[in-house]
Design an enzyme around this catalytic site. Structure first.
Site, PDB file in Angstrom:
ATOM      1  N   CYS A   1       0.806  -1.223   0.000  1.00 26.36           N
ATOM      2  CA  CYS A   1       0.000   0.000   0.000  1.00 26.36           C
ATOM      3  C   CYS A   1       0.840   1.275   0.000  1.00 26.36           C
ATOM      4  O   CYS A   1       0.312   2.362  -0.221  1.00 26.36           O
ATOM      5  CB  CYS A   1      -0.940   0.011   1.201  1.00 26.36           C
ATOM      6  SG  CYS A   1      -0.074   0.081   2.777  1.00 26.36           S
TER       7      CYS A   1
ATOM      8  N   CYS B   1      -2.462  -1.642   8.782  1.00 30.33           N
ATOM      9  CA  CYS B   1      -2.009  -0.394   9.403  1.00 30.33           C
ATOM     10  C   CYS B   1      -1.677  -0.615  10.877  1.00 30.33           C
ATOM     11  O   CYS B   1      -0.668  -0.110  11.378  1.00 30.33           O
ATOM     12  CB  CYS B   1      -3.075   0.686   9.261  1.00 30.33           C
ATOM     13  SG  CYS B   1      -3.418   1.153   7.553  1.00 30.33           S
TER      14      CYS B   1
END
Length: 171
Positions: free
Chosen positions: A65, A134
């Site tokens: 990402c 994350c």
């Protein structure tokens, strides 16, 4: 397009997000208020002097990402985290995870901080499954910063593995 630059005091970090008004509203609609709050008002943004022996710095990233996190910790002689700051280049969930991670570890012993998990961060922020990476980056950043500090401070022992623990060496 809304082009906003946010400068945080005493920091060289500029967080740049380019979103349409519609995109910002979608973030607020699809994410928990805690993610939005940490994204719009990140805590503990900055960098510490990584040349100091009491400072550990960890940089981690996700190739899939493009998120990159740097987390710095200042640890006292007793092994307690006095200060934790971050710089993150990434999505709102990455920034929120970094911000929350610094709040979770400040004032904790190194052992306690090493025990902070991505699950704890993800649950606190109510991250959707697609954003769990994350919280994993935040956990990895905590551990990388503490391990960097340990490398500078050989009077502490780090046992890395399933049971991660740090404690002062016996004299």
């Amino acid at each position: 397009m809304l082009n906003s630059l946010i400068k945080h005091s005493n920091s060289s970090l500029w967080v740049k997000q380019t979103l349409s008004w519609n995109g910002l509203n979608q973030i607020k609609r699809f994410y928990d208020q805690k993610v939005v709050d940490h994204f719009e008002n990140p805590r503990n943004v900055g960098a510490l002097d990584k040349k100091k022996q009491s400072v550990g710095s960890g940089i981690v990233g996700a190739l899939a990402c493009g998120d990159v996190m740097r987390l710095d910790v200042d640890i006292d002689d007793e092994g307690v985290i006095k200060q934790a700051v971050f710089k993150t280049f990434g999505c709102g969930s990455a920034i929120a995870s970094s911000s929350l991670a610094t709040e979770l570890i400040k004032g904790k012993s190194v052992d306690e901080a090493m025990g902070v998990t991505n699950t704890e961060i993800a649950n606190e922020l109510s991250l959707p499954p697609v954003k769990l990476h994350c919280s994993m980056l935040a956990q990895d950043a905590i551990r990388a910063a503490i391990c960097n500090w340990k490398e500078k401070n050989p009077n502490h022992v780090c046992v890395c593995g399933p049971e991660i623990a740090m404690s002062p060496k016996k004299k």
